[in-house]
Scaffold this active site. Structure first.
Site, mmCIF file in Angstrom:
data_model
loop_
_atom_site.group_PDB
_atom_site.id
_atom_site.type_symbol
_atom_site.label_atom_id
_atom_site.label_comp_id
_atom_site.label_asym_id
_atom_site.label_seq_id
_atom_site.Cartn_x
_atom_site.Cartn_y
_atom_site.Cartn_z
ATOM 1 N N HIS A 236 -3.653 -5.207 1.234
ATOM 2 C CA HIS A 236 -3.376 -5.670 2.585
ATOM 3 C C HIS A 236 -3.925 -7.089 2.742
ATOM 4 O O HIS A 236 -4.842 -7.494 2.029
ATOM 5 C CB HIS A 236 -4.055 -4.771 3.624
ATOM 6 C CG HIS A 236 -3.544 -3.373 3.666
ATOM 7 N ND1 HIS A 236 -2.291 -3.063 4.144
ATOM 8 C CD2 HIS A 236 -4.127 -2.195 3.306
ATOM 9 C CE1 HIS A 236 -2.113 -1.749 4.084
ATOM 10 N NE2 HIS A 236 -3.205 -1.203 3.574
ATOM 11 N N CYS B 82 0.835 -1.200 0.000
ATOM 12 C CA CYS B 82 0.000 0.000 0.000
ATOM 13 C C CYS B 82 0.876 1.259 0.000
ATOM 14 O O CYS B 82 1.562 1.525 -0.982
ATOM 15 C CB CYS B 82 -0.975 -0.033 1.174
ATOM 16 S SG CYS B 82 -2.399 1.080 0.918
#
Length: 509
Positions: free
Chosen positions: A427, A340
């Site tokens: 994630h 991310c």
């Protein structure tokens, strides 16, 4: 009829989240239809809840764990207000799953009524749907500078008529003073709701603790509902497990001949660094959170985790010398993984007119991609394929890949790799067991750890489930569950005495 309870704490990280999850698990085992609730959470560790219309929304990760303890899927109503700090002075406001504003010292009080109204209405809705709602407070209920606008601790308890139990971390010391002081600083109407205490993280002889517990009960007129032991196995989804220099969990000995050393850079605004937990459950994988360039240089695999402030944390990487250590690691052919915000840092350029409003800045240049931030977040729980196996994850990010060079695909539609450097916006990908094993085997080969071999039978979902069950076991074994149920069912006892600060000065044990 709906029942409820508020679990407050003497401090942040006193154990409110895990005690709430344990109580939820205990109730669910009894066949009670139970749900968790936290009116307002301040955390950059979040999870995705999928609404009935298929859209995703953010809640605090602790509330997702508590939902699992109840046997429920995450629901945006379990955490209606989530504040995600982007700096010391500003936080993004996530309201019922969606980012709607930023809160600062200047607009704090003007936004509070809207947040409180949403929280109160959401709790009422949950109480109409569930038999019991177990609420978690935030920080301490004795933060008297914030009491007039409070809707998370005693303000919530007062509005909903909830009994309150206060958790104290005895491992930090000063737990008796913290319990007594918390009660003494409340006004009489709030004190009438504070119904008991729970001691957390105790190690040692209960016989030595007992005199203090008796004196506390005499001084306050409230029972100690139990003493929970210190448990080293309770580290999944715990924000205080992300301390600098700490090896995450208790790694089992390797199945092969060598360990794999993983350094996760502890960014100032780290977000969802709990991704590393899935790596840490593997035997032979030692995961350490660090801010030291030397530890990055010594690692086999370096992980740049998520960040709520990608551009600011990238500048911090450069200021601390960590950026140079990451670049040298990759130049030596050893693996670097960005997740991310960490992935965005690996890019050639980052254009951010949303979070930092810094415009275009140079990334680390390890991946030939450009990133551009968009006002609306990408939120979802996608499923895909990587390393020839299925991967599941979740996405929470403003940044999008606006240009991509000729790179190998990795995880997700825009995840890429180039030699030893890997990046993904997903994630939770390493919770997919077979993908995790294949990636670790690949990383070990790049790091020259050919003697490392992932275990063939590690099941991350089972490890997380065991954590939830362990919390329920601790509540059943160490708390007075009859007294706890009486509070939940009947509310605060009548006639609880009010005390004033300093009333204990002449007490004798």
């Amino acid at each position: 009829m709906s029942y409820g309870l508020l679990v407050a704490g003497t401090t942040s990280d006193a154990g409110k989240s895990v005690v709430t999850a344990g109580i939820c698990r205990w109730l669910a085992r009894r066949g009670v239809k139970v749900a968790p609730f936290k009116a307002q959470n301040m955390s950059n560790n979040s999870a995705i809840a999928i609404r009935a219309d298929g859209t995703g929304g953010e809640i605090g990760r602790a509330q997702a764990l508590q939902a699992a303890a109840c046997g429920l899927e995450p629901d945006v109503r379990f955490n209606p207000v989530l504040l995600k700090p982007g700096s010391d002075l500003s936080s993004q406001v996530v309201l019922l799953g969606d980012a709607v504003d930023h809160i600062t010292a200047e607009n704090f009080r003007s936004l509070k009524p809207r947040l409180a109204e949403t929280a109160f209405a959401t709790l009422a809705e949950l109480r109409a749907e569930y038999e019991v709602v177990v609420c978690e407070g935030a920080g301490s209920p004795a933060e008297i500078n914030l009491r007039d606008a409070d809707f998370v601790n005693m303000g919530l308890a007062r509005q909903a008529g909830l009994p309150v139990v206060v958790v104290g971390d005895i491992d930090r010391g000063g737990v008796f003073a913290s319990f007594y002081g918390t009660l003494a600083l409340l006004d009489a109407a709030d004190q009438a709701l504070l119904s008991g205490f729970i001691v957390n993280k105790f190690r040692g002889s209960l016989d030595l603790l007992a005199p203090g517990l008796r004196t506390l009960e005499q001084l306050t007129g409230r029972p100690v509902l139990g003493t929970l032991p210190f448990d080293l196995d309770l580290w999944l989804d715990a924000e205080d497990s992300l301390a600098y220099g700490r090896v995450l969990g208790r790694p089992a000995a390797p199945r092969g001949e060598q360990w794999l050393r993983v350094a996760v850079v502890r960014l100032p605004r780290v977000s969802n660094a709990t991704d590393a937990e899935a790596l840490a459950v593997e035997p032979g994988v030692a995961v350490r959170f660090t801010a030291e360039p030397a530890e990055v240089a010594a690692a086999d695999l370096v992980v740049l985790p998520g960040s709520k402030s990608t551009v600011a944390d990238l500048a911090w990487l450069r200021e601390t010398g960590l950026a140079d250590a990451v670049l040298a690691h990759a130049a030596a052919g050893r693996p670097v993984l960005g997740i991310c915000g960490g992935y965005q840092m690996l890019a050639r350029t980052i254009r951010d007119d949303v979070e930092s409003r810094a415009g275009e800045v140079a990334g680390l240049g390890l991946l030939d991609v450009d990133v551009e931030f968009a006002p609306r977040k990408v939120l979802g729980r996608p499923v895909g394929t990587a390393l020839d196996t299925e991967v599941r994850g979740y996405e929470i990010h403003h940044g999008r890949i606006s240009r991509m060079g000729r790179l190998s695909p990795f995880v997700g539609d825009d995840g890429v790799s180039d030699g030893p450097v890997f990046g993904t916006h997903w994630h939770g990908a390493f919770e997919s067991d077979e993908f995790r094993r294949r990636f670790l085997r690949l990383a070990a080969g790049l790091a020259g750890r050919d003697g490392f071999e992932p275990a063939p039978d590690t099941d991350f979902a089972a490890v997380r489930q065991a954590t939830v069950d362990r919390l329920g076991d601790l509540v059943e074994a160490h708390l007075d569950t009859d007294a706890l149920w009486q509070l939940i069912e009947q509310g605060p006892p009548a006639g609880l005495p009010a005390i004033a600060p300093g009333a204990a000065s002449g007490a004798t044990p």
